[in-house]
Design a protein around this motif. Structure first.
Motif: not given
Length: 230
Positions: A151, A155, A161-162, A165, A169, A185, A188
């Protein structure tokens, strides 16, 4: 062998295992001064010293450990890994990665995958970090640190960022109190306007026990909380 030193060291290791870090460090210091010389105790002491940012003392402990007779291959690997982390913190990232990659050629496990994966992000070569952290996830797709590393690669290095994510998660579902995962997170959540949720995540992150292998620092988290009225 120091009976008194190792007895005190065992108490330190017990406190360490319970998360009583300040107590553990005090006991380790006492034990070391009394001659503590068991590899597993010196390893625990060095790890805690590194987490506390006491790198010179940690290096001293590792050198003492390295001189002990009868060290097992895992003990030697632990010395090299911790030595590499100290080198990185002292500004020698390339040398740290050389040492870790040499160990990696002989031994592949979760610890070394996670550390190399993170340091490759720190080095900033997006292609190399992405390839390595994808390989780590193939090694164990349920490891929350591997997921977080991937991640962070998307990022921080790729600005995607998409794509990042889903990995954050999955990581938070496996490790709800992870410092870095909660921090990212929260970013976001801030972008989505959910400041309450962001504050909750940042507070969880702030309560963690930080190490050099965390991207988020207490100062970064405090600043972000101030920005959103936390």
């Amino acid at each position: 062998m120091s009976f008194m030193g190792n007895m005190a060291g065992n108490k330190a290791l017990t406190a360490h295992g319970k998360g009583e870090y300040d107590k553990a460090l005090e006991l380790y210091n006492e034990a070391y001064d009394k001659g503590m010389d068991k590899p597993r105790l010196l390893r625990g002491y060095s790890v805690l010293l590194i987490r506390k940012g006491q790198f010179d003392r940690a290096l001293e402990v590792l050198k003492k450990m390295e001189k002990l007779p009868g060290l097992q291959p895992k003990d030697k690997a632990d010395i090299h890994i911790n030595y590499a982390i100290i080198l990185w913190q002292k500004g020698h990232l390339d040398r740290a990665l050389e040492i870790l990659m040499d160990e990696f050629r002989h031994m592949k496990n979760g610890t070394i995958y996670s550390i190399i994966g993170y340091l490759k992000i720190e080095k900033g070569d997006a292609e190399d970090a992405l390839a390595f952290n994808k390989e780590a996830l193939e090694y164990d797709e349920t490891d929350p640190v591997f997921l977080d590393n991937l991640g962070q690669t998307y990022y921080r290095l790729l600005g995607d960022k998409e794509a990042a994510r889903p990995y954050f998660d999955k990581a938070i579902a496996l490790k709800p109190k992870a410092i870095d995962t909660n921090y990212f997170l929260a970013l976001y959540d801030i972008e989505a306007g959910d400041l309450e949720k962001a504050r909750e995540r940042l507070r969880i992150s702030r309560e963690g026990f930080f190490s050099p292998l965390n991207y988020a620092t207490p100062e970064m988290i405090d600043e972000k909380l101030r920005e959103i009225g936390g």
